[in-house]
Design a protein around this motif. Structure first.
Motif, PDB file in Angstrom:
ATOM      1  N   ASP A  31       2.880 -33.395  12.758  1.00  0.00           N
ATOM      2  CA  ASP A  31       3.566 -32.591  11.743  1.00  0.00           C
ATOM      3  C   ASP A  31       2.578 -31.719  10.975  1.00  0.00           C
ATOM      4  N   ALA A  32       1.415 -32.285  10.621  1.00  0.00           N
ATOM      5  CA  ALA A  32       0.394 -31.532   9.892  1.00  0.00           C
ATOM      6  C   ALA A  32      -0.138 -30.382  10.752  1.00  0.00           C
ATOM      7  N   GLU A  33      -0.394 -30.656  12.046  1.00  0.00           N
ATOM      8  CA  GLU A  33      -0.890 -29.603  12.936  1.00  0.00           C
ATOM      9  C   GLU A  33       0.166 -28.520  13.144  1.00  0.00           C
ATOM     10  N   VAL A  34       1.427 -28.958  13.306  1.00  0.00           N
ATOM     11  CA  VAL A  34       2.514 -27.997  13.474  1.00  0.00           C
ATOM     12  C   VAL A  34       2.646 -27.158  12.196  1.00  0.00           C
ATOM     13  N   GLU A  35       2.572 -27.809  11.036  1.00  0.00           N
ATOM     14  CA  GLU A  35       2.666 -27.101   9.748  1.00  0.00           C
ATOM     15  C   GLU A  35       1.508 -26.119   9.597  1.00  0.00           C
ATOM     16  N   ALA A  36       0.286 -26.542   9.964  1.00  0.00           N
ATOM     17  CA  ALA A  36      -0.886 -25.668   9.872  1.00  0.00           C
ATOM     18  C   ALA A  36      -0.733 -24.483  10.835  1.00  0.00           C
ATOM     19  N   ALA A  37      -0.308 -24.770  12.060  1.00  0.00           N
ATOM     20  CA  ALA A  37      -0.121 -23.693  13.048  1.00  0.00           C
ATOM     21  C   ALA A  37       0.978 -22.741  12.592  1.00  0.00           C
ATOM     22  N   LEU A  38       2.057 -23.296  12.059  1.00  0.00           N
ATOM     23  CA  LEU A  38       3.158 -22.471  11.570  1.00  0.00           C
ATOM     24  C   LEU A  38       2.709 -21.615  10.387  1.00  0.00           C
ATOM     25  N   SER A  39       1.945 -22.230   9.469  1.00  0.00           N
ATOM     26  CA  SER A  39       1.435 -21.493   8.314  1.00  0.00           C
ATOM     27  C   SER A  39       0.515 -20.362   8.768  1.00  0.00           C
ATOM     28  N   GLU A  40      -0.368 -20.646   9.719  1.00  0.00           N
ATOM     29  CA  GLU A  40      -1.278 -19.625  10.249  1.00  0.00           C
ATOM     30  C   GLU A  40      -0.498 -18.506  10.945  1.00  0.00           C
ATOM     31  N   ALA A  41       0.520 -18.897  11.711  1.00  0.00           N
ATOM     32  CA  ALA A  41       1.359 -17.911  12.402  1.00  0.00           C
ATOM     33  C   ALA A  41       2.107 -17.052  11.385  1.00  0.00           C
ATOM     34  N   GLN A  42       2.592 -17.679  10.304  1.00  0.00           N
ATOM     35  CA  GLN A  42       3.289 -16.920   9.272  1.00  0.00           C
ATOM     36  C   GLN A  42       2.335 -15.930   8.591  1.00  0.00           C
ATOM     37  N   LYS A  43       1.115 -16.374   8.293  1.00  0.00           N
ATOM     38  CA  LYS A  43       0.127 -15.484   7.684  1.00  0.00           C
ATOM     39  C   LYS A  43      -0.193 -14.322   8.620  1.00  0.00           C
ATOM     40  N   THR A  44      -0.388 -14.633   9.891  1.00  0.00           N
ATOM     41  CA  THR A  44      -0.696 -13.592  10.876  1.00  0.00           C
ATOM     42  C   THR A  44       0.450 -12.600  10.984  1.00  0.00           C
ATOM     43  N   GLU A  45       1.664 -13.109  11.067  1.00  0.00           N
ATOM     44  CA  GLU A  45       2.832 -12.227  11.170  1.00  0.00           C
ATOM     45  C   GLU A  45       3.045 -11.437   9.882  1.00  0.00           C
ATOM     46  N   ALA A  46       2.776 -12.060   8.732  1.00  0.00           N
ATOM     47  CA  ALA A  46       2.913 -11.344   7.457  1.00  0.00           C
ATOM     48  C   ALA A  46       1.897 -10.201   7.395  1.00  0.00           C
ATOM     49  N   ALA A  47       0.662 -10.482   7.830  1.00  0.00           N
ATOM     50  CA  ALA A  47      -0.370  -9.447   7.843  1.00  0.00           C
ATOM     51  C   ALA A  47       0.014  -8.339   8.820  1.00  0.00           C
ATOM     52  N   ARG A  48       0.516  -8.719   9.992  1.00  0.00           N
ATOM     53  CA  ARG A  48       0.942  -7.729  10.986  1.00  0.00           C
ATOM     54  C   ARG A  48       2.113  -6.900  10.438  1.00  0.00           C
ATOM     55  N   ALA A  49       3.053  -7.573   9.795  1.00  0.00           N
ATOM     56  CA  ALA A  49       4.200  -6.867   9.227  1.00  0.00           C
ATOM     57  C   ALA A  49       3.745  -5.920   8.110  1.00  0.00           C
ATOM     58  N   GLU A  50       2.825  -6.401   7.271  1.00  0.00           N
ATOM     59  CA  GLU A  50       2.302  -5.563   6.196  1.00  0.00           C
ATOM     60  C   GLU A  50       1.576  -4.350   6.768  1.00  0.00           C
ATOM     61  N   SER A  51       0.796  -4.568   7.808  1.00  0.00           N
ATOM     62  CA  SER A  51       0.091  -3.477   8.474  1.00  0.00           C
ATOM     63  C   SER A  51       1.079  -2.489   9.081  1.00  0.00           C
ATOM     64  N   THR A  52       2.126  -3.009   9.696  1.00  0.00           N
ATOM     65  CA  THR A  52       3.147  -2.141  10.301  1.00  0.00           C
ATOM     66  C   THR A  52       3.873  -1.351   9.221  1.00  0.00           C
ATOM     67  N   VAL A  53       4.217  -2.019   8.128  1.00  0.00           N
ATOM     68  CA  VAL A  53       4.898  -1.330   7.029  1.00  0.00           C
ATOM     69  C   VAL A  53       3.991  -0.247   6.450  1.00  0.00           C
ATOM     70  N   ALA A  54       2.721  -0.552   6.256  1.00  0.00           N
ATOM     71  CA  ALA A  54       1.777   0.439   5.717  1.00  0.00           C
ATOM     72  C   ALA A  54       1.643   1.620   6.674  1.00  0.00           C
ATOM     73  N   PHE A  55       1.539   1.312   7.972  1.00  0.00           N
ATOM     74  CA  PHE A  55       1.422   2.379   8.969  1.00  0.00           C
ATOM     75  C   PHE A  55       2.675   3.246   8.986  1.00  0.00           C
ATOM     76  N   GLU A  56       3.834   2.606   9.003  1.00  0.00           N
ATOM     77  CA  GLU A  56       5.090   3.357   9.045  1.00  0.00           C
ATOM     78  C   GLU A  56       5.309   4.147   7.749  1.00  0.00           C
ATOM     79  N   THR A  57       4.907   3.573   6.623  1.00  0.00           N
ATOM     80  CA  THR A  57       5.012   4.282   5.348  1.00  0.00           C
ATOM     81  C   THR A  57       4.119   5.518   5.360  1.00  0.00           C
ATOM     82  N   ALA A  58       2.884   5.351   5.825  1.00  0.00           N
ATOM     83  CA  ALA A  58       1.958   6.484   5.901  1.00  0.00           C
ATOM     84  C   ALA A  58       2.493   7.539   6.866  1.00  0.00           C
ATOM     85  N   ARG A  59       3.031   7.102   7.985  1.00  0.00           N
ATOM     86  CA  ARG A  59       3.581   8.041   8.963  1.00  0.00           C
ATOM     87  C   ARG A  59       4.783   8.787   8.368  1.00  0.00           C
TER      88      ARG A  59
END
Length: 194
Positions: A31-59
């Protein structure tokens, strides 16, 4: 034997308890490993989403700025065209007024005054060029001046040259009118500002 059975049951209960404890530890670790992996995946996806939003906003901003710039350029062009149309209309009316002036009694004296001023400025040997229709109005020329017909002069006024002094002057009504155009555009309140 009873005691052996009790001991066997206690041993089995002990093994079962140990197994359940280890299963619980494995579940907690998983459960701890799944939670850590999920948290890391959420951070990665949040960063990717933020990057995409910034790129699309700039575009989107870039596209909006381009569209705005194109619209401003088009509007400036339309305003410049309208400004030129208004100036042309004003100068066409002014040209008509000048043409009307050449048919008045005041035109002859004005033309002779212009001839005198040009002759004085350019000196002896000045050749005055006038419309054919204006030649009869040019009487009593200053000494040393001659007059010739100028087919290019269609509105009126005089053009003068002194070949020996390498001097020339244009006092035609068309030249005077053309000289007023920049002043008119600057002072008529027909600015193009967007």
């Amino acid at each position: 034997m009873l005691e052996l059975n009790v001991r066997a049951e206690q041993f089995l209960a002990s093994i079962r308890a140990e197994g359940e404890r280890q299963c619980a530890e494995i579940r907690e670790k998983t459960d701890a490993e799944v939670e850590a992996a999920l948290s890391e995946a959420q951070k990665t996806e949040a960063a990717r989403a933020e990057s995409t939003v910034a790129f699309e906003t700039a575009r989107a901003k870039t596209q909006a700025n381009r569209a705005l710039s194109a619209a401003r350029t088009e509007a400036r062009g339309a305003l410049a065209k309208r400004r030129a149309e208004l100036a042309d209309a004003v100068f066409a009316k002014a040209q008509q007024k000048l043409a009307d002036f050449t048919r008045t009694d005041d035109y002859g004296p004005w033309l002779r005054a212009s001839a005198a001023a040009l002759a004085k400025r350019l000196g002896a040997g000045t050749v005055l060029y006038a419309r054919s229709a204006d030649l009869p109005l040019l009487t009593d020329l200053p000494a040393g001046c001659t007059v010739q017909a100028d087919a290019a002069n269609t509105l009126g006024g005089l053009r003068a040259e002194n070949p020996s002094a390498a001097l020339a002057a244009d006092d035609t009504l068309a030249a005077r009118l053309a000289a007023q155009r920049p002043w008119f555009l600057e002072n008529a309140g027909l600015e193009i500002a967007l």
